[in-house]
Motif scaffolding. Sequence first.
Motif, PDB file in Angstrom:
ATOM      1  N   UNK A   1      21.339 -34.607  -1.922  1.00  0.00           N
ATOM      2  CA  UNK A   1      21.026 -34.218  -0.542  1.00  0.00           C
ATOM      3  C   UNK A   1      20.491 -32.789  -0.493  1.00  0.00           C
ATOM      4  N   UNK A   2      21.114 -31.893  -1.262  1.00  0.00           N
ATOM      5  CA  UNK A   2      20.671 -30.489  -1.264  1.00  0.00           C
ATOM      6  C   UNK A   2      19.261 -30.356  -1.820  1.00  0.00           C
ATOM      7  N   UNK A   3      18.995 -31.048  -2.911  1.00  0.00           N
ATOM      8  CA  UNK A   3      17.690 -30.907  -3.553  1.00  0.00           C
ATOM      9  C   UNK A   3      16.583 -31.634  -2.809  1.00  0.00           C
ATOM     10  N   UNK A   4      16.943 -32.566  -1.941  1.00  0.00           N
ATOM     11  CA  UNK A   4      15.912 -33.272  -1.182  1.00  0.00           C
ATOM     12  C   UNK A   4      15.470 -32.475   0.043  1.00  0.00           C
ATOM     13  N   UNK A   5      16.232 -31.471   0.437  1.00  0.00           N
ATOM     14  CA  UNK A   5      15.818 -30.651   1.575  1.00  0.00           C
ATOM     15  C   UNK A   5      14.837 -29.581   1.100  1.00  0.00           C
ATOM     16  N   UNK A   6      14.119 -29.004   2.043  1.00  0.00           N
ATOM     17  CA  UNK A   6      13.036 -28.078   1.703  1.00  0.00           C
ATOM     18  C   UNK A   6      13.487 -26.882   0.876  1.00  0.00           C
ATOM     19  N   UNK A   7      14.574 -26.245   1.288  1.00  0.00           N
ATOM     20  CA  UNK A   7      15.044 -25.068   0.550  1.00  0.00           C
ATOM     21  C   UNK A   7      16.442 -25.277  -0.043  1.00  0.00           C
ATOM     22  N   UNK A   8      16.803 -26.531  -0.229  1.00  0.00           N
ATOM     23  CA  UNK A   8      18.137 -26.855  -0.738  1.00  0.00           C
ATOM     24  C   UNK A   8      18.421 -26.291  -2.114  1.00  0.00           C
ATOM     25  N   UNK A   9      17.434 -26.347  -3.013  1.00  0.00           N
ATOM     26  CA  UNK A   9      17.628 -25.812  -4.362  1.00  0.00           C
ATOM     27  C   UNK A   9      17.904 -24.324  -4.340  1.00  0.00           C
ATOM     28  N   UNK A  10      17.160 -23.609  -3.495  1.00  0.00           N
ATOM     29  CA  UNK A  10      17.361 -22.164  -3.364  1.00  0.00           C
ATOM     30  C   UNK A  10      18.742 -21.867  -2.790  1.00  0.00           C
ATOM     31  N   UNK A  11      19.134 -22.627  -1.775  1.00  0.00           N
ATOM     32  CA  UNK A  11      20.454 -22.433  -1.184  1.00  0.00           C
ATOM     33  C   UNK A  11      21.551 -22.748  -2.194  1.00  0.00           C
ATOM     34  N   UNK A  12      21.359 -23.778  -2.982  1.00  0.00           N
ATOM     35  CA  UNK A  12      22.327 -24.167  -4.001  1.00  0.00           C
ATOM     36  C   UNK A  12      22.515 -23.038  -5.013  1.00  0.00           C
ATOM     37  N   UNK A  13      21.407 -22.489  -5.522  1.00  0.00           N
ATOM     38  CA  UNK A  13      21.503 -21.403  -6.493  1.00  0.00           C
ATOM     39  C   UNK A  13      22.084 -20.136  -5.872  1.00  0.00           C
TER      40      UNK A  13
END
Length: 132
Positions: free
Chosen positions: A66-78
């Motif tokens: 779910x995080x990686x499918x959102x536009x800035x999810x990867x950045x938020x995750x890191x």
Amino acid sequence: MSQVPSVDLARAIARCPHCRSSQASTSSREGLCEVHRARWNLEACVSSDAEREAMAEPHLESLLRRALSSEDGGTQFLAAYERQARALDAVWEAHRRGAVQLPQAVADKVEQARTTPPRFLRGATFDTIRAR
């Protein structure tokens, strides 16, 4: 699977005149006195890694997708990982300097978490994150 609170802790909570038993339940720390809240937290921290992994795998997979499918999810995750890494460093440093005395099992887990990043973050990316 072990439970939090343990049977012994649940009994102690039920007998404690300072714990508000109407609010304390097997799924919530609300209403617990400081002593029993601290014991509850300790039990939660030292529960078996195998148990935690078995419970978390499907949930974490779903959360990550779910995080990686959102536009800035990867950045938020890191960014969240970086905040957690800094928090662990601060806790470890406080323990190392004697400002906080962690139980040995908790100190071991904090040290392991600090020194064992996820495999996909090892290398330059992890070093860059930790250097900030």
